[in-house]
Motif scaffolding. Structure first.
Motif, PDB file in Angstrom:
ATOM      1  N   ALA A 152       0.994  -1.104   0.020  1.00 51.03           N
ATOM      2  CA  ALA A 152       0.073  -0.254   0.191  1.00 51.03           C
ATOM      3  C   ALA A 152       0.777   1.177   0.190  1.00 51.03           C
ATOM      4  CB  ALA A 152      -0.901   0.082   1.146  1.00 51.03           C
ATOM      5  N   LEU A 153       2.067   1.186   0.558  1.00 44.90           N
ATOM      6  CA  LEU A 153       3.112   2.355   0.751  1.00 44.90           C
ATOM      7  C   LEU A 153       4.325   1.909   0.255  1.00 44.90           C
ATOM      8  CD1 LEU A 153       1.691   4.581   3.745  1.00 44.90           C
ATOM      9  CD2 LEU A 153       1.369   5.054   1.249  1.00 44.90           C
ATOM     10  N   ASN A 154       4.912   2.312  -0.566  1.00 45.85           N
ATOM     11  CA  ASN A 154       6.315   2.017  -1.133  1.00 45.85           C
ATOM     12  C   ASN A 154       7.496   2.869  -0.723  1.00 45.85           C
ATOM     13  OD1 ASN A 154       8.268   0.512  -2.427  1.00 45.85           O
ATOM     14  ND2 ASN A 154       6.992   0.404  -4.180  1.00 45.85           N
ATOM     15  N   GLY A 161      -3.203   5.349  -1.134  1.00 44.95           N
ATOM     16  CA  GLY A 161      -2.470   5.120   0.047  1.00 44.95           C
ATOM     17  C   GLY A 161      -2.767   5.875   1.263  1.00 44.95           C
ATOM     18  N   LYS A 162      -3.783   6.915   0.916  1.00 45.62           N
ATOM     19  CA  LYS A 162      -3.709   8.117   1.733  1.00 45.62           C
ATOM     20  C   LYS A 162      -4.297   7.738   3.222  1.00 45.62           C
ATOM     21  CE  LYS A 162      -6.921  10.022  -0.805  1.00 45.62           C
ATOM     22  NZ  LYS A 162      -7.193   9.022  -1.943  1.00 45.62           N
ATOM     23  N   LEU A 198       0.020  11.284  -3.341  1.00 49.67           N
ATOM     24  CA  LEU A 198       0.290  10.077  -3.504  1.00 49.67           C
ATOM     25  C   LEU A 198      -0.342   9.141  -4.857  1.00 49.67           C
ATOM     26  CD1 LEU A 198      -0.758   8.765   0.071  1.00 49.67           C
ATOM     27  CD2 LEU A 198       1.696   9.074  -0.938  1.00 49.67           C
ATOM     28  N   SER A 199       0.301   8.350  -5.135  1.00 51.63           N
ATOM     29  CA  SER A 199      -0.183   7.537  -6.515  1.00 51.63           C
ATOM     30  C   SER A 199       0.370   6.361  -6.265  1.00 51.63           C
ATOM     31  CB  SER A 199       0.461   8.357  -7.867  1.00 51.63           C
ATOM     32  OG  SER A 199      -0.014   7.709  -8.946  1.00 51.63           O
ATOM     33  N   GLY A 200      -0.445   5.154  -6.468  1.00 53.61           N
ATOM     34  CA  GLY A 200       0.099   3.831  -6.462  1.00 53.61           C
ATOM     35  C   GLY A 200       0.841   3.496  -5.474  1.00 53.61           C
ATOM     36  N   GLY A 201       0.734   4.224  -4.090  1.00 55.70           N
ATOM     37  CA  GLY A 201       1.510   3.839  -2.872  1.00 55.70           C
ATOM     38  C   GLY A 201       2.990   4.664  -3.064  1.00 55.70           C
ATOM     39  N   GLU A 240      -3.493  16.401 -13.958  1.00 55.10           N
ATOM     40  CA  GLU A 240      -3.940  15.418 -14.775  1.00 55.10           C
ATOM     41  C   GLU A 240      -3.192  14.128 -14.931  1.00 55.10           C
ATOM     42  OE1 GLU A 240      -4.546  17.233 -18.481  1.00 55.10           O
ATOM     43  OE2 GLU A 240      -4.623  15.221 -19.501  1.00 55.10           O
ATOM     44  N   ARG A 241      -1.754  14.383 -14.650  1.00 50.58           N
ATOM     45  CA  ARG A 241      -1.186  13.005 -14.665  1.00 50.58           C
ATOM     46  C   ARG A 241      -1.421  12.212 -13.594  1.00 50.58           C
ATOM     47  NH1 ARG A 241       4.792  14.937 -14.432  1.00 50.58           N
ATOM     48  NH2 ARG A 241       5.261  13.063 -12.896  1.00 50.58           N
ATOM     49  N   PHE A 242      -1.953  12.593 -12.499  1.00 49.58           N
ATOM     50  CA  PHE A 242      -2.285  11.814 -11.270  1.00 49.58           C
ATOM     51  C   PHE A 242      -3.893  11.890 -11.229  1.00 49.58           C
ATOM     52  CE2 PHE A 242       2.310  13.200 -10.414  1.00 49.58           C
ATOM     53  CZ  PHE A 242       2.645  12.098 -10.466  1.00 49.58           C
TER      54      PHE A 242
END
Ligand SMILES: Nc1ncnc2c1ncn2[C@@H]1O[C@H](COP(=O)(O)OP(=O)(O)OP(=O)(O)O)[C@@H](O)[C@H]1O
Ligand SMILES: [Mg+2]
Length: 286
Positions: free
Chosen positions: A22-24, A45-46, A219-222, A241-243
């Protein structure tokens, strides 16, 4: 209290077929007295991040330094309890956690659990109920006899009465009507300013993040993909937009006007500033 994540990784159901990262490998700091926003697409992952901030979840790898307290995978209950004392959390729909017979008892529960004696706990409870505009005539009522908005205020008073140094808000306005929404956000702003505490807001409401927070972490994908000043990141439409994040309404509107040749000196933060800048522009272009 300053909180730092060092190479923090959080994995749900580790070493099972349901293992989920979940968080990397997050490295970041929450400085004292700052109003932060944490944003990111659903599942980024917030909630995991904020639960790690107050010891509800322990890191799978890496460390959390909360003031002089260190949390790691195998931290002791004593250290977790010390962090919880300083880091208060308002969950989504906090009113679901009310349980005592009376409003006053409910708000006193947290402070008593933190070791305050009965008299002090009652003083704090009354003070914060009053701050939240809950009338003293309701103190002996059952919390379940109150309106939804009042129940939420009582639940928030219960967190504030513990006088945390860091206040975490996970979607605090979900399900509120527009008026209560504004009142609640104004209240947190006042608490931040008057008590000087760190506030960490997690929300999908980009307008609130833009209006109230000073710094944001995306955050994005952890992964922690960006962090910086709210006014820098939330006016960057390409970045958002990217996220897969919506720009705040006021930013969209300002950019739309730019495309029509109406260019302000700065990007306004709220409706009042927007109106001022528009009046200025009109005066200069009349
Ligand atoms: N208890 C759990 N067990 C297994 N996986 C979980 C658990 N809680 C969260 N996850 C997964 O971990 C990832 C991060 O979840 P998290 O709840 O932190 O995201 P979020 O950014 O808060 O999302 P939302 O905006 O929907 O609240 C998601 O892929 C989610 O499915
Ligand atoms: Mg969440």
């Amino acid at each position: 209290m300053r909180i730092t994540f060092k190479n923090l990784t959080s994995i749900y159901h580790q070493n099972t077929p349901f293992e989920h990262l979940a968080l990397n490998d997050i490295n970041t700091t929450f400085e004292e007295g700052v109003y932060y926003g944490i944003i990111g697409h659903t599942g980024s992952g917030k909630s995991t991040m904020i639960q790690t901030l107050n010891g509800l979840l322990l890191p799978s790898r890496g460390e959390v330094h909360a003031g002089d307290i260190l949390l790691r995978r195998k931290s002791k209950q004593k250290d977790i309890h010390r962090v919880k004392k300083h880091v208060g959390m308002v969950f989504q729909f906090p009113e679901h956690q009310l349980f005592e017979e009376t409003v006053l008892k409910d708000v006193m529960f947290g402070p008593k659990n933190m070791g305050m004696d009965e008299t002090v706990a009652q003083e704090k409870a009354e003070y914060y109920l009053d701050l939240l505009n809950i009338d003293a005539s309701l103190f002996q009522s059952s919390p379940f006899d109150l309106s939804g908005g009042q129940m939420r205020k009582v639940a928030i008073a219960g967190i504030l009465a513990m006088e945390p140094e860091v206040l975490i808000l996970d979607e605090p306005t979900a399900g509120l009507d527009p008026k209560s929404h504004i009142e609640t956000m104004a209240l947190f702003k006042r608490i931040h300013q008057e008590m000087g505490i760190t506030v960490i807001l997690v929300t999908h409401d980009m307008n609130d993040v833009y209006e109230y927070t000073e710094y944001v972490k995306i955050l994005s994908g952890g992964h922690l993909v960006r962090e910086g000043r709210t006014t820098d990141l939330l006016t960057d439409e390409k970045l958002l937009e990217r996220f897969a994040l919506e720009p705040p309404d006021i930013v969209k509107l300002t950019h739309d006007l730019e495309n029509k040749g109406i260019i302000f000196d700065s990007v306004p933060r709220n409706v009042e500033q927007f109106t001022e800048l528009y009046e200025e522009w009109r005066a200069g272009n009349a």
